[in-house]
Enzyme design. Sequence first.
Site, PDB file in Angstrom:
ATOM      1  N   ASP A 125       0.836  -1.206   0.000  1.00 35.50           N
ATOM      2  CA  ASP A 125       0.000   0.000   0.000  1.00 35.50           C
ATOM      3  C   ASP A 125       0.868   1.253   0.000  1.00 35.50           C
ATOM      4  OD1 ASP A 125      -2.563  -1.489   0.496  1.00 35.50           O
ATOM      5  OD2 ASP A 125      -1.526  -1.975   2.355  1.00 35.50           O
TER       6      ASP A 125
ATOM      7  N   ARG B  92       6.827 -10.568  -5.055  1.00 32.79           N
ATOM      8  CA  ARG B  92       5.538 -10.890  -4.452  1.00 32.79           C
ATOM      9  C   ARG B  92       4.656  -9.638  -4.534  1.00 32.79           C
ATOM     10  NH1 ARG B  92       6.897 -10.517   2.084  1.00 32.79           N
ATOM     11  NH2 ARG B  92       5.993  -8.429   2.309  1.00 32.79           N
ATOM     12  N   GLY B  93       3.394  -9.768  -4.143  1.00 32.78           N
ATOM     13  CA  GLY B  93       2.545  -8.586  -4.015  1.00 32.78           C
ATOM     14  C   GLY B  93       2.366  -7.844  -5.324  1.00 32.78           C
ATOM     15  N   GLU B  94       1.981  -6.559  -5.195  1.00 33.10           N
ATOM     16  CA  GLU B  94       1.595  -5.781  -6.368  1.00 33.10           C
ATOM     17  C   GLU B  94       2.673  -4.880  -6.887  1.00 33.10           C
ATOM     18  OE1 GLU B  94      -1.904  -3.278  -6.534  1.00 33.10           O
ATOM     19  OE2 GLU B  94      -2.967  -4.932  -5.594  1.00 33.10           O
TER      20      GLU B  94
HETATM   21  O1  TRH Z   1       4.733  -6.158   0.796  1.00 33.55           O
HETATM   22  P1  TRH Z   1       3.808  -6.751  -0.169  1.00 33.55           P
HETATM   23  O2  TRH Z   1       3.428  -8.117   0.065  1.00 33.55           O
HETATM   24  O3  TRH Z   1       2.522  -5.845  -0.254  1.00 33.55           O
HETATM   25  C1  TRH Z   1       1.208  -6.350  -0.409  1.00 33.55           C
HETATM   26  C2  TRH Z   1       0.780  -6.367  -1.830  1.00 33.55           C
HETATM   27  O4  TRH Z   1       0.904  -5.121  -2.462  1.00 33.55           O
HETATM   28  C3  TRH Z   1      -0.654  -6.791  -1.910  1.00 33.55           C
HETATM   29  O5  TRH Z   1      -1.059  -6.826  -3.240  1.00 33.55           O
HETATM   30  C4  TRH Z   1      -1.494  -5.860  -1.103  1.00 33.55           C
HETATM   31  O6  TRH Z   1      -2.807  -6.240  -1.197  1.00 33.55           O
HETATM   32  C5  TRH Z   1      -0.992  -5.913   0.287  1.00 33.55           C
HETATM   33  O7  TRH Z   1       0.376  -5.512   0.326  1.00 33.55           O
HETATM   34  C6  TRH Z   1      -1.802  -5.039   1.190  1.00 33.55           C
HETATM   35  O8  TRH Z   1       4.462  -6.712  -1.653  1.00 33.55           O
HETATM   36  P2  TRH Z   1       4.694  -5.514  -2.671  1.00 33.55           P
HETATM   37  O9  TRH Z   1       3.419  -5.033  -3.243  1.00 33.55           O
HETATM   38  O10 TRH Z   1       5.679  -5.980  -3.629  1.00 33.55           O
HETATM   39  O11 TRH Z   1       5.306  -4.336  -1.823  1.00 33.55           O
HETATM   40  C7  TRH Z   1       6.597  -4.360  -1.325  1.00 33.55           C
HETATM   41  C8  TRH Z   1       7.181  -2.953  -1.335  1.00 33.55           C
HETATM   42  O12 TRH Z   1       8.378  -2.944  -0.575  1.00 33.55           O
HETATM   43  C9  TRH Z   1       7.536  -2.469  -2.729  1.00 33.55           C
HETATM   44  O13 TRH Z   1       7.233  -1.100  -2.851  1.00 33.55           O
HETATM   45  C10 TRH Z   1       9.042  -2.662  -2.792  1.00 33.55           C
HETATM   46  C11 TRH Z   1       9.428  -2.378  -1.365  1.00 33.55           C
HETATM   47  N1  TRH Z   1      10.693  -2.942  -0.927  1.00 33.55           N
HETATM   48  C12 TRH Z   1      11.700  -2.076  -0.548  1.00 33.55           C
HETATM   49  O14 TRH Z   1      11.530  -0.854  -0.632  1.00 33.55           O
HETATM   50  N2  TRH Z   1      12.872  -2.598  -0.088  1.00 33.55           N
HETATM   51  C13 TRH Z   1      13.094  -3.938   0.000  1.00 33.55           C
HETATM   52  O15 TRH Z   1      14.193  -4.361   0.443  1.00 33.55           O
HETATM   53  C14 TRH Z   1      12.070  -4.823  -0.429  1.00 33.55           C
HETATM   54  C15 TRH Z   1      12.288  -6.311  -0.396  1.00 33.55           C
HETATM   55  C16 TRH Z   1      10.869  -4.292  -0.888  1.00 33.55           C
END
Ligand code: TRH
Length: 407
Positions: free
Chosen positions: A32, A294-296
Amino acid sequence: MSESVAAVPALTAPVSGLSVVMFCSVIDNFGDIGICWRLSRQLVAEHGCKVRLFVDDLASFVRICPEVAPTAIRQHIAGVDILHWQTAVPAQTLLEADELRTVQLCIEALACTVPADFLNALARANPQALWLNLEYLTAEDWASGCHGLPSPQAGIRLKKYFFFPGFTADVGGLLRESQVVASARHLQQHAAARAAAWRQLGLTLPAPDCRVISVFAYSQAGIQSWLELLSADSRPNWVLVAEGALAQYLRAGYPDLQQQGLLQWGSLTLQILPFVPQPDYDVLLALCDLNFVRGEDSVIRAHWAGRPFIWQIYRQAEQAHLEKLDAFLTLMLADEPPALAAWWRQVHLVWEQEQNFAAFWPQLVDNFYEIQGLMLRWQHKLLAQQDLASNLVRFAQNRLIMSRNFS
Ligand code: TRH
């Protein structure tokens, strides 16, 4: 393959200067805030918008943006005004009366609920302001039928619309900054830039024959058999696992990892990578040969990194996520040779459902070139479409012009 990929489209949208408020509620994990923060920065940097981002969880925000002060009520980072959204404090009171009057667009991000008293205050201050429901990402067909539709709301005088991100031209597009693909390619083509990038991440430069893999996943029960395969490989493998539940699970299984965050096991170096700031995560994806995401948000970043990726989609009740994954793979693989497409779909399902991924690994290694090609063909298709921020600004401007002309 990379020569045939289209140049990154130049940003053609005029500077909009839109005045935006965005509301972000951190429901779970980092998606989010990850999406809202990226969109906010891009609206400022590429569209000249003024953005005030209301966030209810600054502690999660700090993980992806260490500059954030977790107790500040209002702070200014990367041109974005960040406001701590707390239930006890009416959001509208955090803005000056003048600020509220100039707001043209209110973005309700990812199924959060903008407080009715804020919306009513905005309607009084600027009755022509728009209210946009920025939805979750889906590749499912139905989204195109809902994208851009009005969403009348009883009791609130603002015009509200649905806005769906997505992978086809009939929805709102994907978050893609103007330079993100060019930056990834620059890293991939310039050894000196790569060396500097590894240093920036605080990591040592991998040996030229080392296969580097990033893993950002929810959980992966059967991962040990794959790690064992990598440890017995004829070439070195470096697996960087993002901090989180999977890292914890691995620490419990491998005492060295517990103590040093690093395990040397035959040809495998297994390392836990503490969370890096969001721009550094993009760099990491571009540096790796293969990314598990993973995730969006991370899945979209993996697209722009241009390297093969495997997606563990966010799990939902009643297996709804499997339909979403199926819709995505159907689009991605639509024009690929049937055997390759069927096999790549299978690889995704096996990883998603934590089955025997190791069984697919030898074939994945053998078909790496084909998978890289598949990945770039898909990226090429997406680059022909406008990005989400540009679409969103155009959508809002058109509706604002209409309401000025016809109200
Ligand atoms: O963390 P998430 O599993 O977030 C999830 C999904 O968005 C899901 O669809 C949603 O419904 C839920 O949240 C509420 O995965 P996502 O979306 O990839 O988000 C991770 C964020 O973290 C992304 O912006 C990248 C960031 N990130 C970093 O900034 N540094 C890091 O070291 C890593 C591994 C990720």
